[in-house]
Design a protein around this motif. Structure first.
Motif, PDB file in Angstrom:
ATOM      1  N   HIS A  29      42.296  -3.284 -27.041  1.00 14.95           N
ATOM      2  CA  HIS A  29      41.924  -1.967 -26.988  1.00 14.95           C
ATOM      3  C   HIS A  29      40.631  -1.797 -28.010  1.00 14.95           C
ATOM      4  N   PHE A  30      39.554  -1.396 -27.374  1.00 13.57           N
ATOM      5  CA  PHE A  30      38.301  -1.014 -28.556  1.00 13.57           C
ATOM      6  C   PHE A  30      38.716   0.513 -29.001  1.00 13.57           C
ATOM      7  N   THR A  31      38.409   0.633 -30.158  1.00 14.90           N
ATOM      8  CA  THR A  31      38.657   2.060 -30.838  1.00 14.90           C
ATOM      9  C   THR A  31      37.459   2.790 -30.868  1.00 14.90           C
ATOM     10  N   GLU A  36      34.803   9.344 -36.725  1.00 14.68           N
ATOM     11  CA  GLU A  36      35.149   9.297 -37.994  1.00 14.68           C
ATOM     12  C   GLU A  36      33.848   8.640 -38.847  1.00 14.68           C
ATOM     13  N   LEU A  37      32.728   7.937 -38.160  1.00 11.89           N
ATOM     14  CA  LEU A  37      31.393   7.407 -38.616  1.00 11.89           C
ATOM     15  C   LEU A  37      30.565   8.400 -38.684  1.00 11.89           C
ATOM     16  N   GLY A  38      30.480   9.686 -38.012  1.00 13.77           N
ATOM     17  CA  GLY A  38      29.452  10.638 -37.934  1.00 13.77           C
ATOM     18  C   GLY A  38      28.508  10.211 -36.853  1.00 13.77           C
ATOM     19  N   LEU A  39      28.862   9.532 -35.645  1.00  7.98           N
ATOM     20  CA  LEU A  39      27.763   9.129 -34.868  1.00  7.98           C
ATOM     21  C   LEU A  39      28.117   9.621 -33.436  1.00  7.98           C
ATOM     22  N   ASP A  40      29.229  10.586 -33.486  1.00  5.44           N
ATOM     23  CA  ASP A  40      29.540  11.169 -32.294  1.00  5.44           C
ATOM     24  C   ASP A  40      28.574  12.381 -31.983  1.00  5.44           C
ATOM     25  N   LEU A  41      27.190  12.164 -31.636  1.00  2.27           N
ATOM     26  CA  LEU A  41      26.326  12.920 -31.278  1.00  2.27           C
ATOM     27  C   LEU A  41      26.368  13.634 -30.052  1.00  2.27           C
ATOM     28  N   GLY A  79      26.397  -0.860 -44.917  1.00  4.07           N
ATOM     29  CA  GLY A  79      27.065  -1.907 -44.930  1.00  4.07           C
ATOM     30  C   GLY A  79      28.564  -1.896 -45.751  1.00  4.07           C
ATOM     31  N   ASN A  80      29.053  -0.554 -45.697  1.00  4.81           N
ATOM     32  CA  ASN A  80      30.335  -0.514 -46.235  1.00  4.81           C
ATOM     33  C   ASN A  80      31.217   0.358 -45.154  1.00  4.81           C
ATOM     34  N   GLY A  81      31.028   0.607 -43.973  1.00  6.68           N
ATOM     35  CA  GLY A  81      31.687   1.313 -43.237  1.00  6.68           C
ATOM     36  C   GLY A  81      31.184   2.673 -42.956  1.00  6.68           C
ATOM     37  N   THR A  82      30.095   3.056 -43.268  1.00  7.63           N
ATOM     38  CA  THR A  82      29.587   4.227 -43.353  1.00  7.63           C
ATOM     39  C   THR A  82      28.131   4.221 -42.875  1.00  7.63           C
ATOM     40  N   PHE A  83      27.591   5.342 -42.489  1.00  5.07           N
ATOM     41  CA  PHE A  83      26.154   5.346 -41.928  1.00  5.07           C
ATOM     42  C   PHE A  83      25.601   6.875 -42.467  1.00  5.07           C
ATOM     43  N   SER A  84      24.319   6.613 -42.809  1.00  7.72           N
ATOM     44  CA  SER A  84      23.604   7.785 -43.224  1.00  7.72           C
ATOM     45  C   SER A  84      22.502   8.246 -42.410  1.00  7.72           C
ATOM     46  N   LEU A 540      25.910 -13.327 -44.615  1.00 10.57           N
ATOM     47  CA  LEU A 540      26.442 -12.253 -43.808  1.00 10.57           C
ATOM     48  C   LEU A 540      27.425 -11.481 -44.570  1.00 10.57           C
ATOM     49  N   ARG A 541      27.227 -10.418 -45.201  1.00 14.75           N
ATOM     50  CA  ARG A 541      28.454  -9.604 -45.563  1.00 14.75           C
ATOM     51  C   ARG A 541      28.960  -8.809 -44.734  1.00 14.75           C
ATOM     52  N   SER A 542      30.352  -8.850 -44.613  1.00 13.07           N
ATOM     53  CA  SER A 542      31.085  -8.092 -43.706  1.00 13.07           C
ATOM     54  C   SER A 542      31.810  -7.038 -44.233  1.00 13.07           C
ATOM     55  N   PHE A 543      32.383  -6.044 -43.399  1.00 10.63           N
ATOM     56  CA  PHE A 543      33.253  -5.129 -44.030  1.00 10.63           C
ATOM     57  C   PHE A 543      34.039  -4.602 -42.763  1.00 10.63           C
ATOM     58  N   LYS A 544      35.130  -3.877 -43.048  1.00  9.89           N
ATOM     59  CA  LYS A 544      36.134  -3.286 -42.017  1.00  9.89           C
ATOM     60  C   LYS A 544      35.967  -1.963 -41.890  1.00  9.89           C
ATOM     61  N   TRP A 545      36.213  -1.534 -40.613  1.00 11.87           N
ATOM     62  CA  TRP A 545      35.978  -0.017 -40.236  1.00 11.87           C
ATOM     63  C   TRP A 545      37.044   0.875 -40.983  1.00 11.87           C
ATOM     64  N   PRO A 546      36.706   1.878 -41.407  1.00 15.41           N
ATOM     65  CA  PRO A 546      37.829   2.873 -42.348  1.00 15.41           C
ATOM     66  C   PRO A 546      39.201   2.796 -41.741  1.00 15.41           C
ATOM     67  N   THR A 547      39.440   2.836 -40.398  1.00 12.92           N
ATOM     68  CA  THR A 547      40.882   2.918 -39.899  1.00 12.92           C
ATOM     69  C   THR A 547      41.154   1.790 -39.218  1.00 12.92           C
ATOM     70  N   MET A 548      40.518   0.681 -39.257  1.00 14.45           N
ATOM     71  CA  MET A 548      40.963  -0.787 -38.597  1.00 14.45           C
ATOM     72  C   MET A 548      41.139  -1.747 -40.012  1.00 14.45           C
ATOM     73  N   THR A 549      41.612  -1.291 -41.178  1.00 15.39           N
ATOM     74  CA  THR A 549      41.667  -2.102 -42.161  1.00 15.39           C
ATOM     75  C   THR A 549      43.113  -2.695 -42.074  1.00 15.39           C
TER      76      THR A 549
END
Length: 549
Positions: A29-31, A36-41, A79-84, A540-549
């Protein structure tokens, strides 16, 4: 399906058995993380570019809408699971009306620039300019269309960046939609190397007068010169073989000869088409072709195709490269002879197995054409498996710009899909599909051309990996993917269950040299400079998505 009433409330005589939509393989499943990321334009049809615009190692996002009040929007990956959102700060306020976007580095400064295309589908009323946005490297963009010599007023939904004359400067082929009473021609812009371009399509035989919907470039016959594939609504696809200088003058400004060879090469369908691209789906080092059909009588043709019934639609076509200048239609054999009605579409490797997969956005301006997007997993070059329902890819609204990129640097490619139609009110929130991961290995390569164009567009990559059963080759060509939606410039290459990388070979088309790199580790990003003795590892610095930790 749209209302959540399938299958219970569908009259029996109209009910399609849910088994018809069963996946051929469980991809996981691809979530959808867009909300949640504010990208649902939420807006009408448009394009997308996934790219690291500020070279900080994280892939950013630019999204357009074809509406005349549809603001181009830019989102920075923190780079921390958020977008501006930085649309205003980037100087983009007021840039509107983009049906499609793609990216390049037109001035070889190491920064990704953006082209905004406008005017598609509205014929004589679509004589809008497109915009070339120069990346200034400080978080801002400048519209340099006029000073670059690219001001034109034609309905356009596609363009491709390529170095057709191998002078190390990236050129531009811009499609146009010719229609009765409006015989506009396509344009070829030669890069002058000083930030400007010269239009020269007639000189090169590429002043095409057709209703062009897609264009893509690659070297299909491996002769070192990039060729051009064109889809159109006014007939079968066109394939232009690049035959090099037309005379004794071999300078970059000299006329080059392009020969249209589609029919002779076996490319004869679909009769009406939209997304198209070259890609090496079977990893043999020769570029194959995918073209999606774009004609149906009504949505019933799509249902009939699911049922295996005759229909009036144009099916998608997959052409395998025969390595002799010809192609074989293997659509049925490989399971992609589907009625897709694709607009946006692109390719990537969703499970990092080293085989390129296909994601097709669907629909058309008709409000009733609600049909599912389709995802096809490449099963080791043997066939394509429909994994739409398994991965939750089958949204039912209109699919436009699609891009693949590893947005959180965990090694797996995520997908952004622009959703929305053309008519007033035909809109829906866009999707950001986070990859759940599949446990396979990978390598990322960011190329820097020296004689070749800075972004390395057109360079050919061969990764030779060691596996439990022997060596395998994985082939890629540097670019941004399909003809409607742009993936990132850095190459994200799955290695499957490889045990190690034997070597990486990169063929640079301008110097005509093959660079061989050894001692590269899996699951790392490398910066590769043309001609260098070794590749430079990049953190390469990685991070997890907020609800996929």
């Amino acid at each position: 399906m749209t209302l959540g009433e399938y299958p219970a409330k569908v009259p029996e005589k109209w009910l399609l058995d849910p088994k018809l939509f069963a996946s051929d393989y469980d991809i996981g499943h691809f979530t959808d993380m867009a909300g949640e990321l504010g990208l649902d334009l939420d807006g009408p049809a448009g394009g997308v570019v996934l790219e690291d615009f500020d070279n900080d190692g994280f892939i950013d996002l630019m999204v357009s809408s074809w509406a005349l009040d549809g603001q181009l929007r830019y989102f920075h990956n923190n780079g921390n699971g958020t977008f501006s959102e930085r649309t205003e700060e980037a100087g983009l306020t007021g840039l509107v009306g983009g049906i499609n976007l793609n990216s390049c580095d037109y001035n070889n400064d190491g920064l990704a620039d953006v082209l905004v295309m406008r005017g598609a589908w509205i014929y004589k009323e679509g004589h809008y300019p497109f915009s070339l946005l120069r990346n200034n490297g400080d978080g801002t963009f400048t519209d340099v269309t006029v000073e670059a010599g690219l001001l034109r007023f034609k309905p356009t939904s596609t363009a491709v960046w390529w170095d057709y004359n191998n002078d190390g400067l990236i050129d531009l082929f811009a499609g146009a939609e010719a229609s009765p009473g409006d015989p506009v021609r396509c344009d070829l812009y030669r890069n002058n190397g000083d930030g400007t371009f010269t239009e020269c399509s007639a000189q090169h035989g590429l002043d095409i007068v057709e209703f062009v919907k897609g264009a893509h470039s690659a070297d299909f016959n491996n002769d070192g010169r990039p060729d051009l594939l064109v889809s159109r609504m006014s007939g079968p696809p066109l394939l232009f073989r690049n035959d090099g200088p037309a005379g004794a003058d071999t300078s970059p400004k000299a006329p080059w000869r392009f020969t249209e060879v589609a029919q002779d090469s076996g490319i004869t369908r679909p009769m009406k088409s939209f997304p198209c691209w070259f890609f090496d789906f079977d990893n043999d080092g020769w570029e194959d072709i995918f073209i999606s059909g774009y004609e149906i009588q009504d949505v019933g043709d799509v249902a009939a195709n699911y049922l295996g019934l005759p229909n009036a639609g144009q099916l998608a076509r997959l052409y395998r490269n025969n390595r002799d200048g010809t192609f074989s239609d293997v659509s049925r054999e490989y399971g992609v002879n589907k009625q897709l009605r694709s607009m946006g579409a692109n390719f990537g490797d969703i499970d990092n197995d080293g085989w390129l997969d296909i994601y097709a956005g669907t629909g058309d301006p008709d409000l009733s054409t609600l049909v599912p997007n389709r995802m096809f997993r490449n099963d080791e070059g043997r066939c394509f498996q429909d994994v739409t329902t398994s991965g939750s890819f089958g949204q039912l609204q209109k699919g436009h710009g699609i891009g693949f990129a590893d947005m959180n640097n965990d090694g797996t490619q995520d997908i952004y899909s622009v959703i929305g139609g053309a008519a007033q009110g035909d809109h829906f929130p866009h999707q950001f599909l986070a990859n759940p991961g599949h446990g396979n290995n990978w390598i990322k390569l960011k190329l820097e051309g020296v004689q070749t164009n800075r972004a390395g567009f057109g360079a050919r990559i061969k990764v030779v990996a060691r596996t439990q059963t022997g060596e395998r080759e994985i082939h890629r060509v540097v670019g941004t993917g399909g003809s409607f939606g742009a993936s990132c410039h850095r190459q994200e290459i799955g290695l499957g269950r490889a045990l190690a990388i034997r070597r990486v070979e990169i063929y640079w088309p301008v110097s005509k040299a093959t660079q061989v790199l050894a001692n590269l580790e899996m699951n790392k990003l490398y910066h590769v400079r043309e001609g260098a003795d070794s590749a430079e590892p990049v953190e390469l610095r990685s991070f997890k998505w907020p609800t996929m930790t």
